[in-house]
Design an enzyme around this catalytic site. Structure first.
Site, PDB file in Angstrom:
ATOM      1  N   LYS A  16       0.828  -1.215   0.000  1.00  0.00           N
ATOM      2  CA  LYS A  16       0.000   0.000   0.000  1.00  0.00           C
ATOM      3  C   LYS A  16       0.861   1.263   0.000  1.00  0.00           C
ATOM      4  O   LYS A  16       0.619   2.183  -0.772  1.00  0.00           O
ATOM      5  CB  LYS A  16      -0.938   0.025   1.230  1.00  0.00           C
ATOM      6  CG  LYS A  16      -1.904  -1.154   1.298  1.00  0.00           C
ATOM      7  CD  LYS A  16      -2.909  -1.003   2.435  1.00  0.00           C
ATOM      8  CE  LYS A  16      -2.287  -0.999   3.812  1.00  0.00           C
ATOM      9  NZ  LYS A  16      -1.707  -2.296   4.237  1.00  0.00           N
ATOM     10  N   ARG A  88      -9.626   1.095   8.740  1.00  0.00           N
ATOM     11  CA  ARG A  88      -9.119  -0.205   9.163  1.00  0.00           C
ATOM     12  C   ARG A  88     -10.239  -1.067   9.736  1.00  0.00           C
ATOM     13  O   ARG A  88     -10.010  -2.210  10.066  1.00  0.00           O
ATOM     14  CB  ARG A  88      -8.124   0.095  10.254  1.00  0.00           C
ATOM     15  CG  ARG A  88      -6.795  -0.551  10.433  1.00  0.00           C
ATOM     16  CD  ARG A  88      -5.909  -0.840   9.336  1.00  0.00           C
ATOM     17  NE  ARG A  88      -4.621  -1.298   9.807  1.00  0.00           N
ATOM     18  CZ  ARG A  88      -3.464  -0.732   9.530  1.00  0.00           C
ATOM     19  NH1 ARG A  88      -3.409   0.339   8.770  1.00  0.00           N
ATOM     20  NH2 ARG A  88      -2.339  -1.234   9.982  1.00  0.00           N
ATOM     21  N   ARG A 127      11.619  -6.632   4.933  1.00  0.00           N
ATOM     22  CA  ARG A 127      11.418  -5.198   4.694  1.00  0.00           C
ATOM     23  C   ARG A 127      12.416  -4.373   5.510  1.00  0.00           C
ATOM     24  O   ARG A 127      12.651  -4.632   6.688  1.00  0.00           O
ATOM     25  CB  ARG A 127       9.992  -4.817   5.079  1.00  0.00           C
ATOM     26  CG  ARG A 127       9.705  -3.323   4.978  1.00  0.00           C
ATOM     27  CD  ARG A 127       8.247  -3.050   4.829  1.00  0.00           C
ATOM     28  NE  ARG A 127       7.514  -3.130   6.074  1.00  0.00           N
ATOM     29  CZ  ARG A 127       6.205  -2.850   6.181  1.00  0.00           C
ATOM     30  NH1 ARG A 127       5.518  -2.478   5.117  1.00  0.00           N
ATOM     31  NH2 ARG A 127       5.591  -2.949   7.336  1.00  0.00           N
ATOM     32  N   ARG A 160      11.365  -1.992  10.755  1.00  0.00           N
ATOM     33  CA  ARG A 160      10.289  -1.446  11.577  1.00  0.00           C
ATOM     34  C   ARG A 160      10.155  -2.339  12.802  1.00  0.00           C
ATOM     35  O   ARG A 160      10.230  -3.560  12.673  1.00  0.00           O
ATOM     36  CB  ARG A 160       8.979  -1.467  10.780  1.00  0.00           C
ATOM     37  CG  ARG A 160       8.551  -0.079  10.347  1.00  0.00           C
ATOM     38  CD  ARG A 160       7.395  -0.149   9.442  1.00  0.00           C
ATOM     39  NE  ARG A 160       6.175  -0.656  10.094  1.00  0.00           N
ATOM     40  CZ  ARG A 160       4.964  -0.578   9.548  1.00  0.00           C
ATOM     41  NH1 ARG A 160       4.822  -0.027   8.368  1.00  0.00           N
ATOM     42  NH2 ARG A 160       3.918  -1.038  10.169  1.00  0.00           N
ATOM     43  N   ARG A 171      -0.878  -8.776  13.498  1.00  0.00           N
ATOM     44  CA  ARG A 171      -1.385  -7.785  12.541  1.00  0.00           C
ATOM     45  C   ARG A 171      -2.234  -8.472  11.466  1.00  0.00           C
ATOM     46  O   ARG A 171      -3.241  -7.932  11.017  1.00  0.00           O
ATOM     47  CB  ARG A 171      -0.228  -7.002  11.913  1.00  0.00           C
ATOM     48  CG  ARG A 171       0.360  -5.974  12.896  1.00  0.00           C
ATOM     49  CD  ARG A 171       1.812  -5.640  12.607  1.00  0.00           C
ATOM     50  NE  ARG A 171       2.000  -4.935  11.367  1.00  0.00           N
ATOM     51  CZ  ARG A 171       3.158  -4.962  10.682  1.00  0.00           C
ATOM     52  NH1 ARG A 171       4.186  -5.652  11.122  1.00  0.00           N
ATOM     53  NH2 ARG A 171       3.265  -4.282   9.574  1.00  0.00           N
TER      54      ARG A 171
HETATM   55  P1  AMP Z   1       0.709   0.454   9.186  1.00  0.00           P
HETATM   56  O1  AMP Z   1       1.913   1.308   8.980  1.00  0.00           O
HETATM   57  O2  AMP Z   1      -0.469   0.873   8.358  1.00  0.00           O
HETATM   58  O3  AMP Z   1       1.021  -1.023   9.031  1.00  0.00           O
HETATM   59  O4  AMP Z   1       0.249   0.656  10.715  1.00  0.00           O
HETATM   60  C1  AMP Z   1       1.084   0.307  11.793  1.00  0.00           C
HETATM   61  C2  AMP Z   1       0.266   0.232  13.072  1.00  0.00           C
HETATM   62  O5  AMP Z   1      -0.341   1.501  13.325  1.00  0.00           O
HETATM   63  C3  AMP Z   1      -0.885  -0.761  13.042  1.00  0.00           C
HETATM   64  O6  AMP Z   1      -0.488  -2.080  13.375  1.00  0.00           O
HETATM   65  C4  AMP Z   1      -1.844  -0.146  14.066  1.00  0.00           C
HETATM   66  O7  AMP Z   1      -1.406  -0.423  15.389  1.00  0.00           O
HETATM   67  C5  AMP Z   1      -1.657   1.347  13.843  1.00  0.00           C
HETATM   68  N1  AMP Z   1      -2.621   1.888  12.837  1.00  0.00           N
HETATM   69  C6  AMP Z   1      -2.350   2.402  11.618  1.00  0.00           C
HETATM   70  N2  AMP Z   1      -3.451   2.823  10.990  1.00  0.00           N
HETATM   71  C7  AMP Z   1      -4.488   2.575  11.834  1.00  0.00           C
HETATM   72  C8  AMP Z   1      -5.908   2.767  11.778  1.00  0.00           C
HETATM   73  N3  AMP Z   1      -6.513   3.304  10.695  1.00  0.00           N
HETATM   74  N4  AMP Z   1      -6.642   2.390  12.868  1.00  0.00           N
HETATM   75  C9  AMP Z   1      -6.078   1.863  13.964  1.00  0.00           C
HETATM   76  N5  AMP Z   1      -4.750   1.637  14.092  1.00  0.00           N
HETATM   77  C10 AMP Z   1      -3.949   1.990  13.032  1.00  0.00           C
END
Ligand code: AMP
Length: 215
Positions: A16, A88, A127, A160, A171
């Site tokens: 994404k 989400r 990654r 990360r 996740r």
């Molecule tokens: P990402 O970078 O999108 O993989 O997000 C990393 C982490 O941030 C996720 O595992 C969640 O803990 C939190 N997170 C990101 N976007 C959201 C969202 N829209 N709602 C809730 N938690 C989020």
């Protein structure tokens, strides 16, 4: 001017962020990543960052009210945007509809980046990120030219902190339970497109351009 948004849906590691950055570069869609906004807040030690940190470490969702504040603020300033990592869950999707109505905009397409679980674990373990410019590498499919250093900044790449096997599994489970129902949600609204995201970033991008009718 009408605000137009795209949503990139898909499990962690489906590409994404990579695709959103390309949409920004090539078509001027402002890339809004709630994950990036949260990581910045954590780095800067803001009140939002302090709340978000523990959820992110476990790989579970940060509470909706925290996320909605971030998104409201980010959307108020843009006209063409691509959402990466938001919504989400169904409740965030409903809230997004309210926001769009309020600011006078519409979601043109929700694009699902489809990849298998096995491929995701493989990708996320390989990654690496540049802590300086945010560029994303994969040690297997798109490694840096020089041993573990960013091609652009020369800075040492990092993992990360949530890209470890246990958190990845969490996740993925959260994705299946909370986020995957959005596929049906956008299907019912007639704006869902599926793209096979197991292919190269370039191939995936050209499919996105097609389904989002950008050319
Ligand atoms: P990402 O970078 O999108 O993989 O997000 C990393 C982490 O941030 C996720 O595992 C969640 O803990 C939190 N997170 C990101 N976007 C959201 C969202 N829209 N709602 C809730 N938690 C989020």
């Amino acid at each position: 001017m009408e605000r137009i948004g795209l949503i990139l849906l898909g499990p962690p590691g489906s590409g994404k962020g990579t695709q959103a950055k390309e949409l920004e570069k090539r078509f001027g869609f402002v890339h809004i990543s709630t994950g990036d906004l949260l990581r910045k807040a954590v780095r800067e030690g803001t009140p939002v960052g302090k709340i978000a940190e523990k959820y992110m470490k476990e790989g579970v969702l940060v509470p909706d009210d925290v996320i909605l504040n971030l998104v409201n603020e980010a959307l108020s300033r843009v006209t063409r945007f691509v959402l990466d990592g938001f919504p989400r869950n169904i409740s965030q999707a409903r809230k997004l509809e309210d926001i769009m109505q309020k600011i006078g905009g519409r979601i043109k397409r929700a694009i699902l980046l489809d990849v298998s679980d096995d491929e995701i674990v493989k990708r996320l373990l390989a990654r690496r990120i540049c802590p300086s410019c945010g560029r994303v590498y994969n040690l297997i499919t798109s490694p840096p030219k020089d041993d573990n250093k960013c091609d652009v900044c020369g800075v040492q790449l990092v993992k990360r902190s949530d890209d470890n096997e246990e958190t990845i599994r969490n996740r993925l489970a959260v994705y299946r339970k909370e986020t995957a129902p959005l596929i049906k949600y956008y299907e019912e609204r007639g704006i869902l497109s599926r793209v096979d995201a197991s292919r190269s970033p370039e191939e995936v991008f050209s499919s996105i351009v097609k389904v989002a009718e950008l050319k």
